[in-house]
Enzyme design. Structure first.
Site, PDB file in Angstrom:
ATOM      1  N   ASP A  34       0.833  -1.206   0.000  1.00 28.51           N
ATOM      2  CA  ASP A  34       0.000   0.000   0.000  1.00 28.51           C
ATOM      3  C   ASP A  34       0.866   1.255   0.000  1.00 28.51           C
ATOM      4  O   ASP A  34       0.547   2.250  -0.637  1.00 28.51           O
ATOM      5  CB  ASP A  34      -0.909   0.019   1.235  1.00 28.51           C
ATOM      6  N   ASP A  38       0.760   4.282  -2.546  1.00 27.12           N
ATOM      7  CA  ASP A  38       0.528   5.667  -2.116  1.00 27.12           C
ATOM      8  C   ASP A  38       1.601   6.593  -2.686  1.00 27.12           C
ATOM      9  O   ASP A  38       1.329   7.728  -3.062  1.00 27.12           O
ATOM     10  CB  ASP A  38       0.545   5.776  -0.582  1.00 27.12           C
ATOM     11  N   SER A  83     -13.552   9.292  -1.918  1.00 28.66           N
ATOM     12  CA  SER A  83     -12.403   8.809  -1.168  1.00 28.66           C
ATOM     13  C   SER A  83     -12.072   9.850  -0.093  1.00 28.66           C
ATOM     14  O   SER A  83     -12.749  10.880  -0.007  1.00 28.66           O
ATOM     15  CB  SER A  83     -11.295   8.662  -2.189  1.00 28.66           C
ATOM     16  N   LYS A 117     -10.505   3.804  10.969  1.00 29.17           N
ATOM     17  CA  LYS A 117     -10.650   3.530   9.537  1.00 29.17           C
ATOM     18  C   LYS A 117     -10.375   2.049   9.311  1.00 29.17           C
ATOM     19  O   LYS A 117      -9.223   1.613   9.256  1.00 29.17           O
ATOM     20  CB  LYS A 117      -9.675   4.393   8.733  1.00 29.17           C
ATOM     21  N   GLU A 175     -18.359  -0.209   5.944  1.00 28.01           N
ATOM     22  CA  GLU A 175     -17.225  -1.035   5.532  1.00 28.01           C
ATOM     23  C   GLU A 175     -17.545  -2.520   5.694  1.00 28.01           C
ATOM     24  O   GLU A 175     -18.051  -2.937   6.733  1.00 28.01           O
ATOM     25  CB  GLU A 175     -16.035  -0.654   6.425  1.00 28.01           C
ATOM     26  N   LYS A 307      -3.391   8.340   8.674  1.00 25.26           N
ATOM     27  CA  LYS A 307      -2.930   6.960   8.526  1.00 25.26           C
ATOM     28  C   LYS A 307      -1.964   6.541   9.641  1.00 25.26           C
ATOM     29  O   LYS A 307      -1.282   7.378  10.234  1.00 25.26           O
ATOM     30  CB  LYS A 307      -2.234   6.787   7.159  1.00 25.26           C
ATOM     31  N   CYS A 401      23.759 -28.267  15.835  1.00 29.63           N
ATOM     32  CA  CYS A 401      22.956 -27.975  14.645  1.00 29.63           C
ATOM     33  C   CYS A 401      21.588 -28.664  14.768  1.00 29.63           C
ATOM     34  O   CYS A 401      21.526 -29.871  14.979  1.00 29.63           O
ATOM     35  CB  CYS A 401      23.685 -28.459  13.403  1.00 29.63           C
ATOM     36  N   CYS A 425      26.954 -24.455  11.669  1.00 33.08           N
ATOM     37  CA  CYS A 425      27.116 -25.905  11.751  1.00 33.08           C
ATOM     38  C   CYS A 425      28.476 -26.210  11.125  1.00 33.08           C
ATOM     39  O   CYS A 425      28.808 -25.661  10.077  1.00 33.08           O
ATOM     40  CB  CYS A 425      25.989 -26.556  10.950  1.00 33.08           C
ATOM     41  N   CYS A 432      24.652 -32.912   6.330  1.00 31.51           N
ATOM     42  CA  CYS A 432      23.623 -32.184   7.071  1.00 31.51           C
ATOM     43  C   CYS A 432      22.446 -31.949   6.117  1.00 31.51           C
ATOM     44  O   CYS A 432      22.601 -31.310   5.071  1.00 31.51           O
ATOM     45  CB  CYS A 432      24.169 -30.853   7.579  1.00 31.51           C
TER      46      CYS A 432
HETATM   47  S1  IVH Z   1     -16.253   8.186   5.263  1.00 29.15           S
HETATM   48  C1  IVH Z   1     -16.652  10.909   1.730  1.00 29.15           C
HETATM   49  N1  IVH Z   1     -15.713   6.799   7.387  1.00 29.15           N
HETATM   50  O1  IVH Z   1     -12.127   4.835   3.678  1.00 29.15           O
HETATM   51  C2  IVH Z   1     -16.523  10.080   2.941  1.00 29.15           C
HETATM   52  N2  IVH Z   1     -14.783   6.068   5.329  1.00 29.15           N
HETATM   53  O2  IVH Z   1     -10.729   6.586   1.522  1.00 29.15           O
HETATM   54  C3  IVH Z   1     -15.816   8.807   2.685  1.00 29.15           C
HETATM   55  N3  IVH Z   1     -13.441   4.030   5.498  1.00 29.15           N
HETATM   56  O3  IVH Z   1     -14.067   4.328   0.821  1.00 29.15           O
HETATM   57  C4  IVH Z   1     -16.186   7.723   3.575  1.00 29.15           C
HETATM   58  N4  IVH Z   1     -13.722   3.737   7.654  1.00 29.15           N
HETATM   59  O4  IVH Z   1     -13.822   2.421   2.475  1.00 29.15           O
HETATM   60  C5  IVH Z   1     -15.525   6.917   6.070  1.00 29.15           C
HETATM   61  N5  IVH Z   1     -15.350   5.694   9.356  1.00 29.15           N
HETATM   62  C6  IVH Z   1     -15.164   5.792   8.051  1.00 29.15           C
HETATM   63  C7  IVH Z   1     -14.386   4.866   7.318  1.00 29.15           C
HETATM   64  C8  IVH Z   1     -14.210   5.050   5.959  1.00 29.15           C
HETATM   65  C9  IVH Z   1     -13.165   3.256   6.547  1.00 29.15           C
HETATM   66  C10 IVH Z   1     -12.943   3.790   4.130  1.00 29.15           C
HETATM   67  C11 IVH Z   1     -14.036   3.663   3.098  1.00 29.15           C
HETATM   68  C12 IVH Z   1     -13.779   4.731   2.112  1.00 29.15           C
HETATM   69  C13 IVH Z   1     -12.337   5.029   2.315  1.00 29.15           C
HETATM   70  C14 IVH Z   1     -12.004   6.440   1.957  1.00 29.15           C
END
Ligand code: IVH
Length: 670
Positions: A34, A38, A83, A117, A175, A307, A401, A425, A432
């Site tokens: 990830d 990013d 997002s 999250k 979620e 994060k 060993c 060893c 071995c």
């Molecule tokens: S709010 C516009 N609340 O994070 C608001 N998202 O990058 C967007 N996620 O697609 C969603 N926990 O999959 C919100 N408490 C939470 C969350 C949450 C996980 C995920 C979700 C979303 C992504 C956003």
């Protein structure tokens, strides 16, 4: 960079991003971590910011997720599923809040709804008159996939809601995820719980979805009209009242300092949760303010995801195992409680060697911080002593060993006047078991005999079946028996036979490297091969005990000579090399003295396209040229690839050395 270069660089990055988007969102099986993802995304966003001519509507930064799969009916979300932008440190958080105040043009009183999250996959549930009428995935944010039947298999999702105050028409969003323990119990090919949840939720057949224990936690709404609910935290309470699961750790906080403190605490507490959490989401609590703030292209201005570290995590050591390597080194490995580090579930961490365990006083049962950054093997960076059990005992490193029971030693290094950190060893040969298997794995590896189709797992399998005990047994396999094994078809057996036959023709240097003598790596094997020229001479040097003569070779010293002597005092090692020399066609080393690059010296800086450094070096040497490792007057050509080291290019220019692109260099050969 020139405009054309910027465009090219940008379009390469976009292709990369699109490829990884597809792997992640559509196939649920990403190839990179990830944090690497990013990084690429951040680079693309920054390029778009810097060069406004780049940005267009089809850029992956303008949408989230990936186009819905053809397996499902598409549905255009009534309200987009967006997002969140990310914050990684205090500075990012302060900027987030500053922007909010700037946008609102006054310093209003704000509070935040703080929510874990969960690292799962989002889904939207449409309820009309209290009935669940449709469920969709996020898709690309605008259009999702209709996966109602799959979602209905999840116990946490109510099909009918009778509360009087439940809105007549609403999308509930949240979620979908798998708990860590359930994921560890699953036998599957998914790298982490998120991918498993995503893969399972998007099965064509809901009965397949039902097999995997999915959960749902609700946290927001899509389409929804209400005058009564004024705060996100009140909406969360209502969700609970209506029968949805909400997160027990949701809370309301006021200042950035509060957020920062809570984040610090939660980053450690998260390991006790049943599911993976990759950060905290902070949302402006007042829905009025949320409405005023609105959205940018793909994320709300009123929320941010803070994060957690993507390259380290805490876990506990369940056991310590000792692995024995090809050269007899005993490497302790911690078996840890599986933990998700940046999208990869890690269950083993190397403890390097005996000294490392001793220095850090690492014990079974300890809570440890594991780091997994880039391609480095996961390792323990510290022990949390506060969490150590009172009855815990020092780890005692074995004296013998674990594979063959032989004595183990730590060698004394005469130059550094110190004992080696690694315990070994004393066995040198095939007596071995573990050393023997590792020697065979090394023999078949890419830089050695390069036998495709004989991977490490296959070697282990063939060893367990008694098919191989020595490298030469590879050339005497019973293919009939192999084709009877599970997982082996006619095609794979004939491919295996082909690649084994192909490997019979090998150059002397590769062969000397393949037999796996400690301290004789690729380069030293080349030096030896150049000196002896043929396998016959090499064996006669061994027979006549003339190994000291190799000291004449520039680059070969006492360490290598002692290692060679030790290796050949072992009878099984000696037999392997003599037997192989009669089976294989080991070509003598003829130095090409009339190639096109004779008397020319080269150096390479930067990344070449479609070719590794090693391959380029071989190509130069095959054509009688030589490769040097520093820029000096003896250098004739500097070949530059992608992202060359500026200092080298500068030095070369100052010394009047010719600079070649990869293409110009290849032209010299043609
Ligand atoms: S709010 C516009 N609340 O994070 C608001 N998202 O990058 C967007 N996620 O697609 C969603 N926990 O999959 C919100 N408490 C939470 C969350 C949450 C996980 C995920 C979700 C979303 C992504 C956003």
């Amino acid at each position: 960079m020139k405009v054309s270069q910027v465009r090219k660089y940008y379009s390469d990055k976009i292709s990369e991003l699109k490829k990884h988007n597809q792997l992640y969102f559509e196939k649920s099986s990403p190839e990179i971590s990830d944090s690497k993802y990013d990084k690429i995304k951040k680079e693309v966003t920054e390029l778009e910011k810097k060069y406004s001519f780049l940005k267009n509507l089809s850029s992956p930064t303008m949408s989230v997720g990936y186009s819905p799969s053809k397996n499902f009916t598409k549905f255009t979300h009534r309200v987009k599923m967006l997002s969140l932008s990310n914050a990684f440190d205090l500075n990012d958080l302060e900027n987030f809040e500053k922007k909010i105040f700037n946008y609102l043009n006054n310093k209003v009183d704000i509070e935040y709804s703080v929510e874990p999250k969960i690292d799962g996959i989002s889904a939207s549930l449409t309820y009309k008159n209290g009935l669940l009428v449709m469920g969709t995935s996020r898709g690309d944010g605008s259009t999702g996939e209709v996966i109602t039947e799959n979602l209905k298999t999840i116990n946490d999702i109510p099909h009918k809601i009778a509360n009087k105050d439940f809105p007549k028409d609403i999308d509930i969003r949240g979620e979908v995820f798998i708990e860590k323990d359930d994921f560890n119990k699953l036998k599957n090919n998914f790298a982490n719980p998120r991918n498993a949840a995503s893969g399972s939720l998007r099965q064509k057949n809901p009965l397949e979805t039902k097999k995997i224990p999915l959960n749902f936690i609700a946290y927001t709404y899509g389409y929804f009209k209400s005058d009564k609910i004024k705060k996100q935290s009140d909406f969360l309470s209502s969700l609970k009242k209506w029968g949805f699961k909400t997160n027990d750790h949701n809370k309301v906080l006021k200042t950035i300092k509060d957020l920062e403190n809570f984040h610090k605490k939660f980053e450690n507490d998260r390991y006790d949760l049943k599911y993976d959490v990759d950060g905290l989401v902070y949302k402006i609590n007042s829905l009025d303010l949320q409405n005023r703030l609105g959205f940018t292209a793909n994320s709300p201005r009123w929320a941010i995801a803070h994060k957690f570290s993507a390259d380290s995590a805490f876990s506990t050591i369940k056991d310590i195992n000792i692995q024995v390597g090809r050269t007899g080194a005993l490497t302790p490995v911690a078996r840890i409680k599986p933990v998700n580090i940046g999208g990869v579930v890690v269950s083993n961490a190397t403890l390097h060697n005996e000294d490392e365990i001793f220095r850090k006083d690492i014990r079974i049962g300890d809570t440890v911080k594991i780091e997994r950054a880039g391609d480095v093997i996961p390792h323990v960076i510290l022990v949390d002593l506060k969490k150590r059990n009172k009855n815990s005992q020092k780890y005692i490193f074995p004296n013998t060993c674990p594979s063959c029971g032989s004595e183990t030693i730590k060698e004394f290094n005469k130059t550094t006047k110190k004992y080696d950190a690694v315990r070994r060893c004393i066995n040198e040969g095939f007596e071995c078991e573990k050393i023997a298997i590792e020697k065979i794995k090394h023999f078949i590896s890419k830089d050695a005999m390069n036998i495709d189709g004989l991977g490490k797992k296959v070697i282990e399998n063939f060893w367990n079946l008694g098919f191989i005990r020595f490298p030469q047994d590879i050339y005497n396999l019973d293919y009939k028996k192999i084709s009877d094994l599970e997982g082996w078809g006619n095609l794979s057996v004939s491919n295996l036979k082909y690649s084994i036959d192909q490997s019979k023709k090998v150059s002397l240097d590769k062969f000397l490297y393949a037999i796996g003598i400690r301290h004789i790596g690729i380069e030293n094997a080349k030096l030896l091969a150049e000196y002896v020229k043929s396998i016959k001479t090499f064996i006669s040097f061994v027979n006549k005990k003339k190994l000291n003569e190799f000291l004449n070779i520039d680059g070969i010293g006492d360490t290598q000579i002692n290692s060679l002597k030790k290796f050949f005092t072992n009878k099984s090692n000696y037999n392997v090399i003599t037997e192989l020399s009669s089976i294989l066609n080991i070509s003598d080393l003829k130095l090409n003295k009339d190639g096109k690059l004779l008397n020319n010296t080269f150096m390479i800086t930067g990344k070449l396209s479609n070719m590794s450094r090693a391959e380029a070096k071989s190509l130069i040497e095959e054509n009688s040229g030589s490769v040097v490792s520093s820029v000096n007057k003896k250098l004739k050509y500097l070949i530059i690839g992608e992202k060359p080291t500026n200092r080298k290019v500068q030095q070369a220019k100052e010394l009047g050395i010719k600079i070649l692109s990869q293409k110009e260099w290849l032209n010299l050969l043609n």
